[in-house]
Write a protein that holds these residues in place. Structure first.
Motif, PDB file in Angstrom:
ATOM      1  N   PHE A   1       0.898  -1.288   0.202  1.00  0.00           N
ATOM      2  CA  PHE A   1       0.004  -0.063  -0.073  1.00  0.00           C
ATOM      3  C   PHE A   1       0.947   1.334  -0.116  1.00  0.00           C
ATOM      4  O   PHE A   1       0.478   2.144  -0.700  1.00  0.00           O
ATOM      5  CB  PHE A   1      -0.879   0.020   1.230  1.00  0.00           C
TER       6      PHE A   1
ATOM      7  N   ARG B   1       2.070   1.334  -7.243  1.00  0.00           N
ATOM      8  CA  ARG B   1       0.718   1.944  -7.032  1.00  0.00           C
ATOM      9  C   ARG B   1       0.116   2.073  -8.501  1.00  0.00           C
ATOM     10  O   ARG B   1      -1.115   1.669  -8.354  1.00  0.00           O
ATOM     11  CB  ARG B   1       0.867   3.378  -6.523  1.00  0.00           C
TER      12      ARG B   1
ATOM     13  N   TRP C   1      -2.378  -1.190  -8.958  1.00  0.00           N
ATOM     14  CA  TRP C   1      -3.404  -1.647  -8.309  1.00  0.00           C
ATOM     15  C   TRP C   1      -4.608  -0.218  -8.178  1.00  0.00           C
ATOM     16  O   TRP C   1      -5.618  -0.185  -8.126  1.00  0.00           O
ATOM     17  CB  TRP C   1      -3.307  -2.149  -6.866  1.00  0.00           C
ATOM     18  N   GLU C   2      -3.952   1.115  -8.382  1.00  0.00           N
ATOM     19  CA  GLU C   2      -4.761   2.237  -7.905  1.00  0.00           C
ATOM     20  C   GLU C   2      -5.092   2.841  -9.544  1.00  0.00           C
ATOM     21  O   GLU C   2      -4.518   3.354 -10.270  1.00  0.00           O
ATOM     22  CB  GLU C   2      -3.754   3.260  -7.350  1.00  0.00           C
TER      23      GLU C   2
ATOM     24  N   GLN D   1      -0.245  13.015  -6.503  1.00  0.00           N
ATOM     25  CA  GLN D   1      -0.912  12.229  -7.287  1.00  0.00           C
ATOM     26  C   GLN D   1      -1.915  13.218  -7.999  1.00  0.00           C
ATOM     27  O   GLN D   1      -2.362  13.871  -7.613  1.00  0.00           O
ATOM     28  CB  GLN D   1      -1.688  11.172  -6.595  1.00  0.00           C
TER      29      GLN D   1
ATOM     30  N   HIS E   1      -4.977  12.308 -10.356  1.00  0.00           N
ATOM     31  CA  HIS E   1      -5.948  11.148 -10.774  1.00  0.00           C
ATOM     32  C   HIS E   1      -6.714  11.777 -11.876  1.00  0.00           C
ATOM     33  O   HIS E   1      -6.766  12.772 -12.414  1.00  0.00           O
ATOM     34  CB  HIS E   1      -7.002  11.386  -9.512  1.00  0.00           C
ATOM     35  N   LYS E   2      -7.178  10.326 -12.566  1.00  0.00           N
ATOM     36  CA  LYS E   2      -7.951  10.567 -13.714  1.00  0.00           C
ATOM     37  C   LYS E   2      -9.345  11.583 -13.351  1.00  0.00           C
ATOM     38  O   LYS E   2      -9.719  11.280 -12.474  1.00  0.00           O
ATOM     39  CB  LYS E   2      -8.279   9.145 -14.242  1.00  0.00           C
TER      40      LYS E   2
ATOM     41  N   VAL F   1     -11.936  11.700   2.842  1.00  0.00           N
ATOM     42  CA  VAL F   1     -11.272  12.518   1.537  1.00  0.00           C
ATOM     43  C   VAL F   1     -12.604  13.771   1.436  1.00  0.00           C
ATOM     44  O   VAL F   1     -13.648  13.725   0.905  1.00  0.00           O
ATOM     45  CB  VAL F   1     -11.348  11.836   0.127  1.00  0.00           C
TER      46      VAL F   1
ATOM     47  N   LEU G   1     -21.237  12.305  -6.238  1.00  0.00           N
ATOM     48  CA  LEU G   1     -19.969  11.773  -5.550  1.00  0.00           C
ATOM     49  C   LEU G   1     -20.104  10.542  -4.584  1.00  0.00           C
ATOM     50  O   LEU G   1     -19.365   9.754  -4.537  1.00  0.00           O
ATOM     51  CB  LEU G   1     -19.605  13.010  -4.523  1.00  0.00           C
TER      52      LEU G   1
ATOM     53  N   VAL H   1     -19.901   7.745  -6.695  1.00  0.00           N
ATOM     54  CA  VAL H   1     -18.541   7.346  -7.159  1.00  0.00           C
ATOM     55  C   VAL H   1     -17.974   6.576  -5.799  1.00  0.00           C
ATOM     56  O   VAL H   1     -17.329   5.276  -5.956  1.00  0.00           O
ATOM     57  CB  VAL H   1     -17.653   8.617  -7.351  1.00  0.00           C
ATOM     58  N   TYR H   2     -17.974   7.098  -4.584  1.00  0.00           N
ATOM     59  CA  TYR H   2     -17.858   6.429  -3.482  1.00  0.00           C
ATOM     60  C   TYR H   2     -18.159   5.007  -3.464  1.00  0.00           C
ATOM     61  O   TYR H   2     -17.396   4.022  -3.307  1.00  0.00           O
ATOM     62  CB  TYR H   2     -18.456   7.093  -2.488  1.00  0.00           C
TER      63      TYR H   2
ATOM     64  N   TYR I   1     -15.123   2.585  -3.961  1.00  0.00           N
ATOM     65  CA  TYR I   1     -14.308   2.157  -2.760  1.00  0.00           C
ATOM     66  C   TYR I   1     -14.502   0.419  -2.654  1.00  0.00           C
ATOM     67  O   TYR I   1     -13.149  -0.113  -2.491  1.00  0.00           O
ATOM     68  CB  TYR I   1     -14.717   2.809  -1.832  1.00  0.00           C
TER      69      TYR I   1
ATOM     70  N   PHE J   1     -11.508  -0.727  -5.231  1.00  0.00           N
ATOM     71  CA  PHE J   1     -10.631  -0.568  -4.894  1.00  0.00           C
ATOM     72  C   PHE J   1      -9.860  -1.443  -3.930  1.00  0.00           C
ATOM     73  O   PHE J   1      -8.923  -1.896  -4.175  1.00  0.00           O
ATOM     74  CB  PHE J   1     -10.613   1.066  -4.360  1.00  0.00           C
TER      75      PHE J   1
END
Ligand code: 9N3
Length: 238
Positions: A74, A80, A83-84, A105, A107-108, A197, A208, A211-212, A216, A219
């Motif tokens: 992790f 990273r 897996w991310e 970082q 992010h896309k 976050v 949002l 998305v969570y 998650y 992930f």
């Protein structure tokens, strides 16, 4: 302890996150929102300035790996991207120690939100298990937003999320009854993943939360499977 200006905060936040993770999901404030086998994901619905900042707590049990291995992969920036999946770019801005980094970082972009970046220190440590001598030590990896002079100030380009995340792992070993060597079949790793976050700029709360809900569980499943695959047939790192 290393004399770095961030060190007192790293120490404080890491130990606070350890206590927070060990509280588990008692108290009835946590809503179970996703379940997949051993993995259970909980959230609290909270808004800060009209923005959904839903604290998340996930518990999972993974066979065949140790907490040291789980937190190592992790923490490690080198793996990273394996897996991310939401990552576009990553840069180690500072290596404070071999267990402590500052990372930027990017992010896309995830529709309908604008593109986001995250700037945080990342720390991993073994916490000796002072209570139960038979149990293995606990391992924690912690990511916490920070400022850094090397980070671009993206006026208008990118929205910066602020985050505090921890992965706390407790390994247990069921030794083989025939007194044979301990193999990965005798290992169980209990994981608690916590994240808060703040998405930074405005995102529609419903979008949002969707998305969570989608990101998650994916992930954590993907990450833990990645570690199992990496560790399979490798010597055990306790
Ligand atoms: C979904 C939301 C909570 C808002 C979110 C949005 C974004 C920004 C980019 C993004 C990703 C996915 C969906 C929307 N935006 C990033 C993250 C995020 C960043 C880092 C970590 S970590 O555990 O430190 C692993 C290292 O990357 C976890 C989560 C979360």
């Amino acid at each position: 302890a290393p004399a770095h200006p961030l060190w007192p905060e790293i120490e404080r936040v890491t130990l606070e996150q350890l206590q927070y993770a060990r509280l588990g999901v008692e108290g009835g404030v946590w809503q179970l929102f996703a379940e997949d086998g051993e993995m259970k994901m909980y959230k609290r619905e909270e808004e800060v300035d009209g923005l959904a900042v839903d604290p998340l707590k996930a518990v999972h049990t993974v066979k065949g790996v140790t907490g040291r291995e789980m937190t190592h992969y992790f923490f490690s920036p080198d793996v990273r991207f394996e897996w991310e999946t939401t990552l576009e770019q990553m840069k180690v801005l500072e290596t404070i120690a071999d267990d402590t980094l500052v990372i930027l970082q990017i992010h896309k972009r995830v529709w309908p939100a604008s593109q986001r970046d995250a700037l945080f220190w990342s720390h991993v440590r073994r916490v000796p298990n002072d209570t139960d001598r038979d149990a293995q030590d606990i391992w924690i990896a912690c990511n916490h937003s920070t400022e850094h002079h090397e980070a671009p100030s993206n006026e208008g380009k990118m929205v910066r999320v602020s985050l505090t995340v921890c992965l706390v792992c407790q390994t247990s070993i069921e030794p083989p009854s025939d007194g044979g060597p301990v193999t990965r079949d005798h290992l169980t790793c209990k994981i608690t993943y916590c994240s808060v976050v703040n998405p930074g700029g405005w995102v529609p709360t419903s979008a949002l939360r969707a998305v969570y809900k989608r990101e998650y569980p994916k992930f954590l499943k993907r990450f833990t499977q990645y570690v199992k695959d990496r560790c399979d047939k490798q010597p055990i790192l306790f």
